[in-house]
Motif scaffolding. Structure first.
Motif, mmCIF file in Angstrom:
data_model
loop_
_atom_site.group_PDB
_atom_site.id
_atom_site.type_symbol
_atom_site.label_atom_id
_atom_site.label_comp_id
_atom_site.label_asym_id
_atom_site.label_seq_id
_atom_site.Cartn_x
_atom_site.Cartn_y
_atom_site.Cartn_z
ATOM 1 N N MET A 1 -26.431 -3.872 -0.993
ATOM 2 C CA MET A 1 -27.684 -3.713 -1.748
ATOM 3 C C MET A 1 -27.423 -3.809 -3.247
ATOM 4 O O MET A 1 -26.526 -3.142 -3.754
ATOM 5 N N THR A 2 -28.211 -4.620 -3.907
ATOM 6 C CA THR A 2 -28.022 -4.686 -5.357
ATOM 7 C C THR A 2 -28.731 -3.510 -6.009
ATOM 8 O O THR A 2 -29.802 -3.096 -5.562
ATOM 9 N N GLU A 3 -28.086 -2.998 -7.012
ATOM 10 C CA GLU A 3 -28.669 -1.867 -7.719
ATOM 11 C C GLU A 3 -29.858 -2.347 -8.552
ATOM 12 O O GLU A 3 -29.838 -3.443 -9.101
ATOM 13 N N ILE A 4 -30.886 -1.536 -8.627
ATOM 14 C CA ILE A 4 -32.066 -1.912 -9.416
ATOM 15 C C ILE A 4 -31.827 -1.537 -10.874
ATOM 16 O O ILE A 4 -31.469 -0.390 -11.169
ATOM 17 N N ARG A 5 -31.976 -2.502 -11.733
ATOM 18 C CA ARG A 5 -31.783 -2.227 -13.170
ATOM 19 C C ARG A 5 -32.842 -1.246 -13.662
ATOM 20 O O ARG A 5 -33.981 -1.301 -13.234
ATOM 21 N N THR A 6 -32.441 -0.367 -14.565
ATOM 22 C CA THR A 6 -33.385 0.653 -15.049
ATOM 23 C C THR A 6 -33.811 0.399 -16.488
ATOM 24 O O THR A 6 -34.396 1.247 -17.133
ATOM 25 N N THR A 7 -33.493 -0.764 -17.023
ATOM 26 C CA THR A 7 -34.165 -1.200 -18.249
ATOM 27 C C THR A 7 -34.787 -2.554 -17.921
ATOM 28 O O THR A 7 -34.324 -3.265 -17.025
ATOM 29 N N LEU A 8 -35.819 -2.898 -18.655
ATOM 30 C CA LEU A 8 -36.492 -4.171 -18.394
ATOM 31 C C LEU A 8 -35.913 -5.282 -19.253
ATOM 32 O O LEU A 8 -36.291 -6.443 -19.122
ATOM 33 N N ASP A 9 -35.010 -4.920 -20.156
ATOM 34 C CA ASP A 9 -34.361 -5.943 -20.982
ATOM 35 C C ASP A 9 -33.286 -6.654 -20.163
ATOM 36 O O ASP A 9 -32.701 -6.075 -19.252
ATOM 37 N N PRO A 10 -33.000 -7.921 -20.512
ATOM 38 C CA PRO A 10 -31.959 -8.658 -19.776
ATOM 39 C C PRO A 10 -30.565 -8.213 -20.231
ATOM 40 O O PRO A 10 -30.412 -7.654 -21.314
ATOM 41 N N GLU A 11 -29.557 -8.491 -19.405
ATOM 42 C CA GLU A 11 -28.172 -8.229 -19.823
ATOM 43 C C GLU A 11 -27.771 -9.222 -20.917
ATOM 44 O O GLU A 11 -27.053 -8.893 -21.839
ATOM 45 N N ASP A 12 -28.248 -10.414 -20.746
ATOM 46 C CA ASP A 12 -27.916 -11.496 -21.675
ATOM 47 C C ASP A 12 -29.257 -12.105 -22.127
ATOM 48 O O ASP A 12 -30.065 -12.468 -21.285
ATOM 49 N N TRP A 13 -29.439 -12.227 -23.430
ATOM 50 C CA TRP A 13 -30.751 -12.624 -23.949
ATOM 51 C C TRP A 13 -30.940 -14.138 -24.004
ATOM 52 O O TRP A 13 -32.007 -14.620 -24.372
ATOM 53 N N ALA A 53 -52.774 -11.302 -3.620
ATOM 54 C CA ALA A 53 -51.474 -10.904 -3.055
ATOM 55 C C ALA A 53 -51.192 -9.440 -3.412
ATOM 56 O O ALA A 53 -51.708 -8.914 -4.396
ATOM 57 N N GLU A 54 -50.342 -8.811 -2.588
ATOM 58 C CA GLU A 54 -49.995 -7.403 -2.814
ATOM 59 C C GLU A 54 -49.100 -7.234 -4.040
ATOM 60 O O GLU A 54 -48.470 -8.183 -4.490
ATOM 61 N N LEU A 55 -49.002 -6.019 -4.501
ATOM 62 C CA LEU A 55 -48.075 -5.672 -5.585
ATOM 63 C C LEU A 55 -46.654 -6.043 -5.175
ATOM 64 O O LEU A 55 -46.183 -5.611 -4.131
ATOM 65 N N PRO A 56 -45.972 -6.883 -5.977
ATOM 66 C CA PRO A 56 -44.601 -7.253 -5.595
ATOM 67 C C PRO A 56 -43.644 -6.069 -5.735
ATOM 68 O O PRO A 56 -43.659 -5.389 -6.763
ATOM 69 N N ARG A 57 -42.859 -5.813 -4.706
ATOM 70 C CA ARG A 57 -41.842 -4.746 -4.822
ATOM 71 C C ARG A 57 -40.659 -5.248 -5.633
ATOM 72 O O ARG A 57 -40.051 -4.499 -6.380
ATOM 73 N N GLN A 58 -40.297 -6.514 -5.418
ATOM 74 C CA GLN A 58 -39.246 -7.119 -6.226
ATOM 75 C C GLN A 58 -39.844 -8.202 -7.110
ATOM 76 O O GLN A 58 -40.641 -8.996 -6.641
ATOM 77 N N GLY A 59 -39.447 -8.205 -8.354
ATOM 78 C CA GLY A 59 -39.961 -9.222 -9.260
ATOM 79 C C GLY A 59 -39.285 -10.560 -9.036
ATOM 80 O O GLY A 59 -38.195 -10.634 -8.471
#
Ligand SMILES: *Cc1c(COP(=O)(O)O)cnc(C)c1O
Length: 481
Positions: A1-13, A53-59
């Motif tokens: 399972m991939t961990e869900i990131r807890t910031t919305l910013d990218p790792e690399d811009w 469509a439903e609310l996406p759980r994964q973006g």
């Protein structure tokens, strides 16, 4: 399972930077070529279904979301940026305002209060607005969603003014407040009476004269009759730019009447206020500088992006008296970020507020007031051109005077069912994506209404509209048995 990131910013811009550049390029290309596309097109059913469509759980990521935007959102916009959009009274937006929306989004200011630049920019916009209309420098005000909200705020200030502080805790307690406006008043004004607990009947709709301006003698009679029957007249609305026809009430005489009867004088100048920037039209607004409050929009004739309305109240203190609420966690201080009083959240109903002022400020800084005044002049000249064209054409009848930028007319070949025919003509033109006029009722007749607000509209658009209406009318007649 991939961990869900807890910031919305990218790792690399890097990717985001490229995506942002592409979005800006695409939007600028779209604006540059806007004239070549359809004004409007209906969403196909599959596109419409996609928005259920439903609310996406994964973006899916911003890149894929932008692809969706390009395919399913951008093509089906309402079209008011397009030069052949003349429906209702809607602004076209402008490039500087568009970029300002990006900048404001980046800063993500909360302009509810505190001591930061967003409030200073908003105060400057309010001061510019007061100056434009001839109100005093100390005039209070706020940028709000639109004139609907602005009219509502003015009514609440007037209610607080006439009933005093107790109204805030005790409510109306049977006060029989009544207000006045012309018959062509915008629907949001009776709506404000409803929301303020006064009831729509408390707004007396005074007949308009042949020029669609409030009948002053009828107004005086109604005020006297209301007083005689124990009502409390308190609020007088001058319409500066009636939504159907562009008519502007005699504001100077209304200011006199308001002064004589002790009424709050409010101007609903939703789009008409911008006539103040036009050397040839500003005289029509004479008297607006005496208003206790003015509601108007930057998102109409001033071409600022939606939404951007404005309320001005001559006595800022009254806004505080009407809206300020004590809350310990919100007290303003002399020092630090908690300074900067009075805060906008105490001048109106909203606590959190976006940086609406930036797009107005960027528009004014970029183009200057004279250029906006020139847009006002030009759109009025285009309306005159259309009116002249209609007057010179047998199959077209003009249904109202054209004091500003709105032309009400209809196709009239002497046949039956002209109301239905003209409604069909408008829908045909809209569905073809060729033009977007709208309709209204003038003197009981269905009218085609062309509100020429957009800075991109030109002479060829106007001439083509007249031709298209005639052609659509003839085509309809030929089709039916
Ligand atoms: C557009 C308009 C309004 C309502 O303004 P919004 O910005 O749509 O809320 C009110 N009065 C008049 C005369 C208008 O033209």
């Amino acid at each position: 399972m991939t961990e869900i990131r807890t910031t919305l910013d990218p790792e690399d811009w890097t990717d985001l930077r490229a995506l942002g550049h592409r979005m800006i390029d695409d939007m600028i290309d779209r604006l540059a070529a806007i004239r070549d596309g359809k004004v409007w097109q209906q969403m196909p059913d599959p596109v419409r279904a996609g928005f259920r469509a439903e609310l996406p759980r994964q973006g899916v990521g911003a890149e894929a979301a932008y692809r969706d935007f390009a395919e399913t959102i951008a093509p089906y916009a309402s079209g008011n940026a397009h030069p052949r959009f003349m429906g209702w009274v809607q602004g076209g937006g402008n490039p500087a305002g568009m970029l300002a929306e990006l900048l404001a989004g980046g800063l993500n200011e909360n302009c509810g209060g505190r001591d930061h630049v967003g409030l200073a920019v908003e105060r400057q916009v309010i001061a510019w607005s007061a100056g434009m209309l001839g109100l005093p420098r100390e005039t209070g005000g706020l940028l709000v969603t639109g004139s609907s909200m602005a009219n509502f705020i003015s009514l609440l200030c007037a209610r607080r003014h006439v009933l005093g502080a107790p109204v805030r805790a005790d409510g109306l307690r049977g006060a029989k407040l009544v207000g006045y406006a012309q018959a062509g008043v915008h629907r949001c004004v009776p709506g404000a009476f409803d929301m303020a607990g006064l009831g729509t009947k408390a707004l007396r709709r005074i007949p308009a004269d042949a020029d669609c301006r409030i009948d002053l003698a009828a107004l005086e009679e109604r005020i006297a009759a209301d007083r005689a029957s124990g009502m409390t007249p308190f609020f007088l609305v001058g319409t500066a730019g009636a939504v159907d026809t562009g008519a502007i009430d005699d504001l100077a005489t209304l200011a006199d009447i308001a002064a004589r009867h002790g009424l709050w004088f409010h101007a609903d100048a939703a789009f008409g206020a911008l006539a103040a920037l036009s050397p040839t039209k500003r005289g029509l607004l004479a008297g607006i500088e005496r208003a206790d409050s003015v509601a108007f929009d930057f998102h109409k004739w001033a071409q600022v992006q939606y939404d951007s309305g404005c309320i001005l109240v001559r006595n800022e203190r009254l806004m505080l008296d009407t809206f300020a609420q004590a809350a310990n966690y919100l007290v303003s201080d002399a020092r630090g970020l908690a300074g900067g009083a009075p805060w906008p959240c105490d001048l109106g109903p909203d606590l959190s507020r976006g940086f609406r002022a930036l797009k107005v400020w960027m528009t004014m800084q970029s183009y200057g007031a004279d250029r906006l005044g020139a847009v006002v002049d030009r759109t009025c000249a285009l309306a005159q051109r259309l009116a002249a064209r209609i007057d010179a054409t047998n199959a077209l009848n003009r249904l109202a005077p054209v004091p500003l930028n709105i032309v009400c007319f209809r196709y009239d070949d002497g046949g039956d069912d002209l109301d239905a025919l003209n409604a069909d003509i408008v829908a045909d033109l809209q569905e073809a994506g060729a033009f977007v006029p709208s309709t209204t009722m003038i003197g009981g007749k269905r009218a085609i209404r062309a509100a020429i607000v957009n800075h991109r509209t030109n002479e060829a658009d106007i001439d083509a509209l007249a031709e298209a209406v005639i052609a659509a009318g003839q085509a309809r007649r030929n089709r039916s048995p």
